[in-house]
Scaffold this motif. Structure first.
Motif, mmCIF file in Angstrom:
data_model
loop_
_atom_site.group_PDB
_atom_site.id
_atom_site.type_symbol
_atom_site.label_atom_id
_atom_site.label_comp_id
_atom_site.label_asym_id
_atom_site.label_seq_id
_atom_site.Cartn_x
_atom_site.Cartn_y
_atom_site.Cartn_z
ATOM 1 N N GLU A 176 35.351 91.298 56.333
ATOM 2 C CA GLU A 176 35.545 91.654 54.963
ATOM 3 C C GLU A 176 37.266 91.682 54.802
ATOM 4 O O GLU A 176 37.743 92.413 55.747
ATOM 5 C CB GLU A 176 35.074 93.150 54.749
ATOM 6 N N ALA A 234 35.187 97.527 50.817
ATOM 7 C CA ALA A 234 34.018 96.595 51.161
ATOM 8 C C ALA A 234 32.923 97.842 50.969
ATOM 9 O O ALA A 234 32.764 98.656 51.285
ATOM 10 C CB ALA A 234 34.121 95.895 52.589
ATOM 11 N N ASP A 235 31.654 96.874 50.449
ATOM 12 C CA ASP A 235 30.349 97.887 50.402
ATOM 13 C C ASP A 235 29.783 98.124 51.834
ATOM 14 O O ASP A 235 29.306 99.388 52.075
ATOM 15 C CB ASP A 235 29.275 97.121 49.413
ATOM 16 N N GLU A 244 23.238 83.397 52.897
ATOM 17 C CA GLU A 244 24.656 83.985 52.478
ATOM 18 C C GLU A 244 25.336 82.776 51.923
ATOM 19 O O GLU A 244 25.081 81.533 52.029
ATOM 20 C CB GLU A 244 25.620 84.183 53.856
ATOM 21 N N GLU A 278 29.156 81.716 49.783
ATOM 22 C CA GLU A 278 30.761 81.862 49.730
ATOM 23 C C GLU A 278 31.246 82.068 48.439
ATOM 24 O O GLU A 278 30.834 81.318 47.545
ATOM 25 C CB GLU A 278 31.461 80.772 50.463
ATOM 26 N N VAL A 312 34.513 84.493 50.855
ATOM 27 C CA VAL A 312 33.935 85.266 51.800
ATOM 28 C C VAL A 312 32.501 85.115 52.073
ATOM 29 O O VAL A 312 32.072 85.062 50.701
ATOM 30 C CB VAL A 312 34.310 86.957 51.526
ATOM 31 N N ARG A 352 28.976 86.225 51.285
ATOM 32 C CA ARG A 352 28.310 87.037 50.811
ATOM 33 C C ARG A 352 26.658 87.096 50.947
ATOM 34 O O ARG A 352 26.082 85.928 50.636
ATOM 35 C CB ARG A 352 28.518 87.340 49.394
ATOM 36 N N ARG A 353 25.847 88.180 51.396
ATOM 37 C CA ARG A 353 24.756 88.035 51.368
ATOM 38 C C ARG A 353 24.154 88.214 50.047
ATOM 39 O O ARG A 353 24.218 89.342 49.416
ATOM 40 C CB ARG A 353 24.097 88.875 52.246
ATOM 41 N N CYS A 354 23.508 87.200 49.169
ATOM 42 C CA CYS A 354 23.107 87.429 47.863
ATOM 43 C C CYS A 354 22.143 86.379 47.624
ATOM 44 O O CYS A 354 21.910 85.354 48.281
ATOM 45 C CB CYS A 354 24.385 86.926 46.824
ATOM 46 N N ARG A 404 26.483 93.441 42.387
ATOM 47 C CA ARG A 404 27.414 92.567 42.949
ATOM 48 C C ARG A 404 27.093 91.434 42.630
ATOM 49 O O ARG A 404 25.996 90.809 42.566
ATOM 50 C CB ARG A 404 27.596 92.604 44.471
ATOM 51 N N TRP A 454 34.266 88.808 43.633
ATOM 52 C CA TRP A 454 32.972 89.344 43.863
ATOM 53 C C TRP A 454 33.104 90.628 43.115
ATOM 54 O O TRP A 454 33.429 91.777 43.520
ATOM 55 C CB TRP A 454 32.892 89.831 45.455
ATOM 56 N N LYS A 464 31.654 94.088 40.662
ATOM 57 C CA LYS A 464 31.047 95.071 41.213
ATOM 58 C C LYS A 464 30.772 95.871 39.879
ATOM 59 O O LYS A 464 31.696 96.160 38.921
ATOM 60 C CB LYS A 464 31.841 96.018 42.116
#
Length: 252
Positions: free
Chosen positions: A72, A78-79, A141, A143, A147, A149-151, A173, A215, A217
């Motif tokens: 991160e 960061a979460d 994941e 990008e 970064v 991201r798991r999404c 997110r 990203w 929030k």
């Protein structure tokens, strides 16, 4: 007067030479990485993760196998989703990178700093809120803003639904995947969060400016009601040609 520029060039050259000659002492060896990885293997537990600092120290991934390795770029914001204890693996001798002090985000150190040659290792308790439900349950994941991201990838113009414990707050997110996030003139993407057919809030994802805000929030409280809700996230934009992903969870 000509002597001053000459002396300046000489000083710069000497400084560059000194930097190169001491570089080996500032960067970790394979043995340093292996010792740090061994310490993590011996002390790791469920809910642990490793944060690299600085984030370009990706060589750690060749050695650390006991827990997820994260990079991160803004650890203070960061979460660290589903992470209870964060191990900061840093290169303290690297110039221009100040020590990472997670006290500023409300974390507390739970171990003394260990040194492995040019590496430093320390564990932090993040005091993270308890997860009520992982709504997107992402395993892949993507990008977003450089970064990983798991999404979950959701097409613009589509929607994603999941049932789960309501908890006290919803966390959403979202961002455009890859280089398409920086396309000039693109309209924003809107993500509407709905719980049991009642709109909660909208998250606006504008064109990304390469400033670390790609990203986006949204954190919104959930009113009292049924312990479980049907959450739906409706993604819309005047331009549907960009890849898009989101992550959502609730906390108690």
């Amino acid at each position: 007067m000509r002597l001053v520029p000459f002396l300046a060039v000489l000083a710069i050259g000497a400084g560059s030479l000194l930097f190169d000659l001491t570089l080996g002492a500032r960067l970790p060896s394979d043995a340093d990485w292996a010792e740090a990885a061994g310490a993590l293997r011996a002390r790791g537990q469920a809910g642990d993760a490793v944060q690299l600092w600085p984030v370009w120290a990706e060589r750690a991934r060749m050695f650390v196998d006991a827990m997820p390795v994260l990079a991160e770029e803004d650890p203070l914001a960061a979460d660290y989703f589903q992470v209870q204890r964060l191990w900061v693996l840093s290169l303290p001798r690297t110039p221009f990178f100040p020590p990472l002090d997670l006290v500023k985000r409300g974390a507390t150190p739970v171990s003394e700093e260990q040194r492995f040659g040019a590496l430093a290792l320390r564990a932090w308790d993040l005091h993270a809120a308890a997860i009520a439900a992982d709504l997107t349950r992402a395993v892949e994941e993507h990008e977003v803003d450089y970064v990983a991201r798991r999404c979950v990838r959701v097409p613009i113009g589509g929607r994603f639904s999941a049932r789960g414990a309501a908890g006290n707050a919803l966390h959403l997110r979202a961002g455009v995947i890859g280089e398409r996030a920086y396309d000039a003139g693109r309209p924003p993407v809107n993500v509407r969060a709905v719980a049991d057919s009642a709109p909660l809030a909208d998250l606006i994802v504008p064109r990304t400016e390469r400033d670390g805000t790609g990203w986006r929030k949204l954190d919104v409280p959930i009113a009292a009601g049924p312990p479980e809700r049907e959450f739906t996230f409706v993604v819309s934009s005047a331009d549907a040609g960009r890849p898009f992903c989101l992550a959502a969870w609730t906390t108690r």
